[in-house]
Design a protein around this motif. Structure first.
Motif, short mmCIF file in Angstrom:
data_model
loop_
_atom_site.label_atom_id
_atom_site.label_comp_id
_atom_site.label_asym_id
_atom_site.label_seq_id
_atom_site.Cartn_x
_atom_site.Cartn_y
_atom_site.Cartn_z
N ILE A 77 0.33 -1.43 0.38
CA ILE A 77 0.18 0.22 -0.09
C ILE A 77 1.10 1.22 0.13
CG2 ILE A 77 -1.63 1.14 1.89
CD1 ILE A 77 -2.71 -1.70 2.58
N PRO A 78 0.57 2.23 -0.57
CA PRO A 78 1.68 3.34 -0.90
C PRO A 78 1.13 4.26 0.63
CG PRO A 78 -0.08 4.20 -2.36
CD PRO A 78 -0.12 2.45 -2.12
N ASP A 79 2.39 4.97 0.54
CA ASP A 79 2.32 5.55 2.36
C ASP A 79 1.98 6.87 2.12
OD1 ASP A 79 3.97 3.96 3.42
OD2 ASP A 79 5.32 4.95 2.98
N ILE A 80 1.78 7.15 0.40
CA ILE A 80 1.30 8.64 0.03
C ILE A 80 -0.40 8.52 -0.67
CG2 ILE A 80 0.76 10.63 -1.45
CD1 ILE A 80 3.74 10.94 -1.18
N ALA A 81 -1.51 9.10 -0.37
CA ALA A 81 -2.86 8.98 -0.58
C ALA A 81 -3.10 9.52 -2.33
CB ALA A 81 -3.47 9.59 0.28
N ARG A 82 -4.15 8.60 -2.29
CA ARG A 82 -3.86 9.02 -4.01
C ARG A 82 -5.73 9.51 -4.25
NH1 ARG A 82 -1.55 4.13 -7.54
NH2 ARG A 82 0.41 3.74 -6.18
N ILE A 83 -5.65 10.78 -5.23
CA ILE A 83 -6.93 10.89 -5.70
C ILE A 83 -7.12 10.86 -7.03
CG2 ILE A 83 -8.18 12.53 -5.44
CD1 ILE A 83 -7.41 13.82 -3.28
N GLY A 84 -7.95 10.05 -7.37
CA GLY A 84 -8.22 10.04 -8.88
C GLY A 84 -10.41 10.42 -9.16
N LYS A 85 -11.12 10.25 -9.58
CA LYS A 85 -12.26 10.00 -9.38
C LYS A 85 -12.95 9.61 -8.16
CE LYS A 85 -13.33 9.45 -14.36
NZ LYS A 85 -14.53 8.80 -15.14
N THR A 86 -12.09 8.48 -7.16
CA THR A 86 -11.96 8.06 -6.07
C THR A 86 -10.49 8.69 -5.65
OG1 THR A 86 -11.31 5.88 -6.54
CG2 THR A 86 -13.38 6.62 -7.12
N TYR A 87 -10.79 7.83 -3.91
CA TYR A 87 -9.38 7.58 -3.48
C TYR A 87 -8.80 7.08 -1.96
CZ TYR A 87 -12.12 8.71 0.90
OH TYR A 87 -13.05 8.66 2.37
N LEU A 88 -7.70 6.91 -2.28
CA LEU A 88 -7.14 5.78 -1.27
C LEU A 88 -5.82 6.06 -0.50
CD1 LEU A 88 -3.98 4.74 -2.46
CD2 LEU A 88 -5.47 3.81 -4.06
N THR A 89 -6.06 5.86 0.15
CA THR A 89 -5.16 5.71 1.84
C THR A 89 -4.94 4.38 2.60
OG1 THR A 89 -4.55 8.15 2.84
CG2 THR A 89 -7.29 6.98 2.99
N LYS A 90 -3.81 5.35 3.07
CA LYS A 90 -3.53 3.32 4.01
C LYS A 90 -4.16 3.62 5.12
CE LYS A 90 1.01 2.15 4.37
NZ LYS A 90 2.72 1.86 4.14
N LEU A 91 -4.62 2.68 6.07
CA LEU A 91 -5.52 2.67 7.84
C LEU A 91 -4.88 2.36 8.03
CD1 LEU A 91 -8.84 1.79 7.14
CD2 LEU A 91 -8.01 3.96 7.94
N ALA A 92 -3.37 1.10 7.66
CA ALA A 92 -2.22 0.37 8.21
C ALA A 92 -1.64 -0.49 7.66
CB ALA A 92 -3.15 -0.48 9.21
N PRO A 93 -0.83 -0.87 8.09
CA PRO A 93 0.66 -0.91 7.08
C PRO A 93 -0.19 -2.00 6.42
CG PRO A 93 1.16 -1.14 9.75
CD PRO A 93 -0.52 -0.78 9.52
N ASP A 94 -0.85 -2.69 6.63
CA ASP A 94 -1.72 -4.09 5.22
C ASP A 94 -3.46 -3.77 4.83
OD1 ASP A 94 -2.42 -4.82 8.10
OD2 ASP A 94 -3.03 -6.74 7.31
#
Length: 620
Positions: free
Chosen positions: A455-472
């Protein structure tokens, strides 16, 4: 028509062998080589009869033209700390068209070791060079600093304050006429409180005439050092001491991020807060496991566009100072998914929508790196921001006014609490008997999954977004559905599928690892205004706004005279940007309750005023 935004021009400095900065363009110095601190005390503090005038009133407001190295501010802070009474606040506003970098500021401060503590505090809070209003607070001194980065006349036109003392410290009038124009003098008069005083080093004839024309009584005085003379000026009228409201308790309804920020700002202003929440804190949209602190960026130089940029800068500083454990400032990547987005992102970087220290267009990867953005644990942040606040768990279904105070009532018409001033931060929850502005209800669901690798350390945004909650553990989403009323908070498999499809476009290598059957999630409801701008300010009096609006037909450039309900304020409609906008808008609400200088430009405050919807409806 608004203009493209091209960032703030940097200061161009040359340094003397003894460490004094000089402006290359004008050839002028930032402070006197003959004891610059003594000059500050004579030309500005003494001219404005300070600290003697600090002995009355709950606060004092100084506005300066030409922040420069901040020497006048540092000297004022040091003197205020020595002389101010408990409960008093100093509001210091300063205009600067060419802000120094932090490195330049730090280098200049070495000339004044006696102000080392004040200089260290300023350096720790120095904002990036983003055009607009920047609010800083120094709790150890009980001093608020509002920096206005931009041209003097333009920034003063946007200021809403009552100024007691003026320090006119721009570069020499012959070399910097825009700082000493008739338009600037007119704004100085507009903003001056009765008996306001001015101190300046220049005795130029057109400065004396300009101040006199604006209504000031101008006198020459003995100068400092090599300067034979200086000016002092007084605005007509009898001084009015600001009222102390620190003993007042303000009721805040709503325990989300907006309510928590208001509670914190009330406490910072020395006022008590009673927070009323129907459920637990962060029960609504602010209760997601994590959220983004990210700016809205536009290619224009409007007051509203500047508000969004400055709100982002303020939010990052606010969370770092007040709940650092809840804020992960690791940066954020905005992915360009279409050619149009690629062009917009490239234009944003080229036009310096944010300075390079904050924003970088990575063309080969088709993405925009927001270096100081990050993620916030809103539940932890709300807990920390409201930790000393008195909280009542009750559902307010009605508000009524008894002629003096607002009464919060429950479903059985029993009184929950009362207060002179109330701030509504209820999100998508409405309150009966109040004709509040309309808002849209948006249902959203986020999803998360465990056991995810890389999981990348930096959040990403496109039409949606993703971010790390915990290492896995990966969080992604969210759905965005407009509904008529708030419904249940059940997790929907269909919404999980929608989020998963968005993740597949954003990061297919992560989506491929997820088993949809074991996804977890959370559903909440947000409020957004019909024009998708926040609502912040006093609530309009629905019985009077129609007549007022028709009377001011075609002249609604501000709502300062609009009829409003007494001491009732609204902070709502933040949509998906609540974490970014709540800190600055909370401070704006407090400035209205306490009648202290506004941290928002006047045109931005107008664009966000809750009365705008009732006024528009009345004109149809």
């Amino acid at each position: 028509m608004t203009q493209r935004f091209f960032g703030m021009p940097p200061a161009q400095l040359a340094w003397s062998t003894s460490g004094e900065p000089q402006d290359v363009v004008t050839g002028d110095v930032y402070f006197s080589v003959n004891d610059g601190l003594a000059e500050t005390k004579t030309v500005f503090l003494q001219a404005c009869n300070l600290p003697e005038r600090w002995q009355v009133g709950a606060s004092h407001t100084i506005t300066e033209l030409g922040f420069g190295t901040g020497l006048n501010f540092l000297a004022s802070c040091a003197l205020w700390k020595q002389q101010a009474k408990p409960g008093q606040t100093l509001h210091y506003i300063s205009v600067e068209g060419f802000p120094l970098t932090l490195a330049e500021l730090t280098r200049a401060h070495k000339k004044f070791p006696e102000l080392a503590d004040e200089a260290t505090a300023l350096q720790a809070n120095w904002p990036p060079s983003v055009k607009g209003f920047h609010r800083l607070f120094f709790a150890a001194y009980q001093v608020e600093l509002i920096l206005l980065f931009g041209p003097a006349e333009q920034m003063l036109q946007q200021l809403n304050a009552q100024v007691d003392s003026w320090f006119l410290d721009g570069f020499a009038p012959a070399k910097n006429q825009q700082m000493w124009s008739d338009g600037v003098f007119e704004q100085i008069a507009r903003l001056s409180a009765p008996a306001a005083r001015i101190g300046t080093y220049t005795v130029a004839g057109f400065v004396r005439r300009g101040l006199a024309k604006a209504g000031f009584e101008v006198q020459k005085k003995s100068g400092h050092g090599n300067k034979r003379q200086r000016l002092e000026a007084i605005y007509p009228g009898a001084a009015i001491a600001p009222i102390c409201r620190s003993a007042e308790t303000v009721m805040v309804i709503g325990g989300g991020i907006a309510g928590a920020c208001v509670a914190h700002e009330l406490r910072q202003s020395g006022m008590d807060c009673l927070l009323v929440e129907a459920d637990k804190l962060a029960a609504g949209a602010s209760g997601n496991p994590i959220g983004l602190v990210s700016p809205r960026l536009d290619l224009e130089d409007s007051a509203l566009a500047r508000f969004y940029r400055c709100a982002f800068v303020y939010a990052c500083q606010f969370y770092q100072q007040n709940c650092p454990d809840a804020f992960g400032q690791n940066g954020l990547l905005r992915l360009a998914e279409t050619p149009e987005q690629q062009q917009k992102f490239a234009d944003l970087a080229q036009a310096a929508a944010l300075p390079p220290a904050l924003l970088e267009w990575q063309q080969t990867a088709n993405r925009l790196l927001l270096k100081t953005a990050g993620v916030l644990d809103p539940v932890a942040a709300i807990s920390q921001l409201s930790q000393t606040t008195k909280i009542i768990k009750a559902e307010v279904t009605k508000l009524s006014h008894d002629g003096k105070n607002w009464l919060a009532l429950d479903a059985n018409q029993q009184q929950i609490a009362s207060a002179k001033s109330v701030v509504l931060a209820t999100g998508a929850v409405s309150i009966a008997a109040l004709q509040l502005p309309p808002f849209r209800i948006l249902r959203g669901q986020v999803s998360w999954a465990a056991g995810i690798k890389n999981i990348p350390d930096i959040a990403r945004i496109g039409k949606t977004y993703l971010t790390k909650l915990a290492p896995d553990k990966l969080l992604f989403g969210a759905t965005h559905e407009r509904v008529d009323v708030m419904g249940d908070s059940q997790i929907r498999a269909h919404d999980h599928q929608t989020n998963l499809a968005g993740l597949a476009n954003l990061a297919p290598e992560l989506a491929a690892q997820i088993n949809p059957k074991i996804l977890q999630g959370r559903t909440s409801y947000r409020a957004a205004s019909p024009d998708l701008q926040p609502m912040a300010g006093p609530v309009a009096d629905a019985n009077k706004i129609s007549a007022w609006s028709k009377q001011h037909w075609g002249k609604l450039h501000d709502y300062s005279t609009a009829p409003v309900l007494p001491n009732l304020y609204l902070l709502n409609g933040l949509g998906s940007r609540g974490l970014t906008l709540a800190p600055l808008l909370a401070r704006f609400i407090i400035s209205q309750i306490t009648t202290s200088p506004s941290p928002l430009e006047q045109q931005a405050a107008t664009a966000l005023h809750p009365a705008r919807f009732a006024a528009r409806a009345a004109r149809k």
